[in-house]
Enzyme design. Structure first.
Site, short mmCIF file in Angstrom:
data_model
loop_
_atom_site.label_atom_id
_atom_site.label_comp_id
_atom_site.label_asym_id
_atom_site.label_seq_id
_atom_site.Cartn_x
_atom_site.Cartn_y
_atom_site.Cartn_z
CG ASP A 57 -21.38 6.08 81.18
OD1 ASP A 57 -21.21 6.87 82.11
OD2 ASP A 57 -20.99 4.91 81.20
NE ARG A 111 -15.89 3.97 77.15
CZ ARG A 111 -16.12 3.11 78.13
NH1 ARG A 111 -15.11 2.68 78.89
NH2 ARG A 111 -17.34 2.67 78.38
CD GLN A 126 -19.64 -1.70 77.98
OE1 GLN A 126 -18.49 -1.69 78.39
NE2 GLN A 126 -20.60 -1.03 78.58
CG ASP A 246 -15.61 -2.28 88.69
OD1 ASP A 246 -16.72 -1.95 88.24
OD2 ASP A 246 -14.65 -1.49 88.82
CD GLU A 259 -13.62 -2.58 85.37
OE1 GLU A 259 -14.65 -2.12 84.88
OE2 GLU A 259 -12.72 -1.86 85.88
CB SER A 262 -18.33 -1.35 85.35
OG SER A 262 -18.89 -0.35 86.17
#
Length: 345
Positions: A57, A111, A126, A246, A259, A262
């Site tokens: 991604d 990340r 996630q 979202d 959030e 997504s």
């Protein structure tokens, strides 16, 4: 530490041992509910993929993946995944999943370019999910139905948590509100995208903001999206573009929007070529994933990711994601959080 939100008079409702028990309760219950709602079965996912296949991604296109050479593959480089948005679609094809069914998995990522604060960590976990759809399903109505199912699973999990820990009180509204990012821009033209999210979430409690990735009437996108998984350029309802969005909620502990997911209907061949052209990424058509999609080897799908630590943080009403997951934090942030009554794991 300007990015650290310091809620006034914060006091954790659960101690660290209760918190660990609550995390397990939420993860076990929610993933079973998600699986049932969307007819998903669990699959095992990779932590890293080979570089140069177009499978990882790309997020907003600027984040650097963590890479390392593989000795037994002639020092070919692997990348730690950012998410599994594209890998899941390849898996649907490999497992020959029928329309109306799909897969989910535990996604763990690093990340390294993330800006650390109350809700952002170097470590991302996630539930990544993906389901096969038909051409007739590529509509806003279908997208909204899936969003409502996911939101129902979240509310059921909130009920379980509040029944298990009576000191935690529910706050999620019964219904989730839908709005397109262009409509939101017209409502609050002088605010930033984040400020617009806060406004609409404070008003409605739970919101699904649609059409994220393409430029709005002000010439800017609401937020970034890679051009090769979500379909953000096809026309939806009211002539507005975007078959993605979202899920956000108003989070009273931090007094801001949060959030949780997504997601979106994925690109077909036409949308892929259009979005690669819009973003100047036409060279990606030579990559393995894109070749498979363009030759019709991948099914149409809808999918997304739901933050595990972030969902647990919200349902256990914690002020920092580091109270939920073990990660690396700046020393001064760790000390300050300790003083504020939110010790980081």
């Amino acid at each position: 530490m300007s990015r650290l939100i310091k809620p006034k008079d914060y006091k954790a409702l659960l101690d660290m041992r209760q918190t660990e028990q609550g995390i397990k309760l939420i993860k076990d219950f929610f993933q079973q509910n998600l699986s049932t709602e969307l007819r998903l079965h669990r699959v095992t996912a990779p932590l890293f993929v080979l570089q140069g296949l177009g499978i990882n991604d790309d997020l907003n296109g600027v984040e650097r993946p963590v890479t390392f050479p593989i000795k037994d593959l002639g020092d070919a480089h692997a990348e730690v995944v950012h998410s599994l948005a594209k890998w899941k679609r390849l898996t649907l094809a490999e497992y020959q999943i029928e329309p109306g069914y799909g897969v989910y998995t535990d996604m763990n990522a690093i990340r390294a370019d993330e800006e650390l604060d109350n809700i952002h960590s170097l470590y991302v976990d996630q539930w990544d999910w993906e389901a096969v759809i038909t051409p007739e399903d590529r509509t806003i109505a279908y997208l909204k139905d899936v969003v409502k199912r996911i939101y129902c699973a979240i509310r059921r999990t909130e009920y379980l948590v509040c029944e298990s820990y009576r000191q935690i009180k529910p706050f999620l509204p019964k219904e989730i509100f839908f709005i397109h990012s262009e409509e939101l821009l017209q409502m609050y033209p002088d605010l930033t995208p984040k400020e617009r999210e806060d406004k609409i979430c404070q008003e409605h409690g739970a919101v699904f903001i649609m059409g994220i990735g393409g430029n709005l009437s002000n010439g800017e996108p609401h937020d970034g999206r890679a051009p090769d998984y979500d379909d953000w350029s096809s026309e939806g309802e009211k002539g507005l573009k975007g078959l993605n969005g979202d899920i956000l909620v108003w989070y009273p502990v931090l007094e801001r929007s949060l959030e949780l997911s997504s997601m979106g209907i994925r690109v077909d061949q036409e949308a892929l070529l259009r979005q690669l052209q819009l973003t100047g990424k036409e060279e990606r058509t030579a990559l393995y994933f894109h070749q498979q999609l363009l030759k019709g080897a991948l099914p149409l799908s809808i999918g997304g990711g739901i933050g595990q630590s972030r969902l647990c943080m919200m349902l256990l009403q914690k002020a920092h994601i580091g109270e939920i997951q073990a990660s690396i934090w700046p020393d001064d942030m760790r000390r300050e959080c300790e003083q504020l009554g939110m010790p980081l794991i």
